[in-house]
Design a protein around this motif. Structure first.
Motif, PDB file in Angstrom:
ATOM      1  N   ALA A  75      39.187 -19.448  -0.177  1.00  7.76           N
ATOM      2  CA  ALA A  75      37.944 -18.726  -0.480  1.00  7.76           C
ATOM      3  C   ALA A  75      37.377 -19.093  -1.853  1.00  7.76           C
ATOM      4  N   ALA A 101      37.273 -12.746   1.894  1.00  6.54           N
ATOM      5  CA  ALA A 101      36.782 -14.091   2.188  1.00  6.54           C
ATOM      6  C   ALA A 101      35.718 -14.077   3.281  1.00  6.54           C
ATOM      7  N   ARG A 105      33.093 -17.365   3.064  1.00  4.37           N
ATOM      8  CA  ARG A 105      33.735 -18.602   2.643  1.00  4.37           C
ATOM      9  C   ARG A 105      34.801 -19.065   3.624  1.00  4.37           C
TER      10      ARG A 105
END
Length: 229
Positions: free
Chosen positions: A8, A194, A199
């Motif tokens: 992430a 995340a 991401r």
């Protein structure tokens, strides 16, 4: 948890936030690298992950901001060892299993040494910046340049990792859950962070599981060998 945090790019966020905090100190980016490594160590627990991530996200900015390549790489390599000491350290977990010592007690015992080592690294960076600039700084003009983000952005980048840190370490030290449970809860929370930051996606979940299994298998073989020895 460490794999998800690395994927992430939270290591880069930690570095940028720390750089903003230490921007007025001579050698501030070097100090920020140590601080970010310390924070990252507290959510990964392994030095190899810290070295792999920060060699990618910290060395190029250090060189770009006027630091010498030798100093930049050495600083990242040196401060990456914090991952072995700062809880929740994988090394302490392994030692606790092999030596049959309380992992909670090991984590509590490692806090002050971890902070002392982090502080020592930061002081060394500042001292070198003042007393031996040619060793660390190739370009004084670049080394004094800004961070490119404001306080609001720095805070936004720092909040996810600080929340994860508080959840995992606060839960362990508060007696809410064991280190093993903390790893599971931390991994879930890291994955949610995340996802929220867009991401990582659900399609990467299998990759995380297989990578974690490979890493765990290697560590368990080390424990087997240590026990036999």
């Amino acid at each position: 948890m460490g794999l998800i945090v690395a994927a992430a790019d939270i290591g880069r966020d930690s570095l940028q936030a720390a750089h903003w905090v230490f921007r007025r100190i001579k050698g501030g980016l070097g100090v920020a690298t140590v601080a970010a490594n310390a924070v990252f160590a507290a959510v990964t627990g392994i030095s190899i992950a810290s070295a792999a991530i920060f060699s990618r996200v910290a060395v190029p900015p250090l060189i770009e901001h006027g630091y010498t390549p030798r100093f930049s790489v050495g600083l990242v390599a040196g401060s990456s060892v914090l991952g072995m000491l700062i809880p929740p350290s994988l090394l302490l977990i392994n030692y606790g299993l092999v030596a049959e010592v309380s992992i909670n007690a090991l984590f509590i015992a490692a806090i002050i040494p971890g902070l002392l080592l982090s502080g020592a690294f930061a002081v060394i960076v500042i001292v070198i910046g003042w007393l031996k600039p040619p060793f660390a700084i190739a370009s004084t003009t670049k080394a004094g340049s800004g961070v490119g983000i404001d306080g609001k952005t720095a805070l936004r980048k720092a909040i996810p990792v600080l929340c994860l840190l508080f959840l995992v370490l606060g839960g362990i030290y508060g007696g809410v859950f064991t280190p093993t449970e903390a790893g599971a809860i931390g991994a879930l929370f890291a994955f949610l962070i995340a996802l929220a930051m867009r991401r990582v996606g659900f399609e990467q979940s299998a990759h995380f599981f297989f990578s974690a299994a490979r890493t765990s298998a290697a560590i368990l073989f080390l424990i087997i060998a240590a026990s036999a020895f």
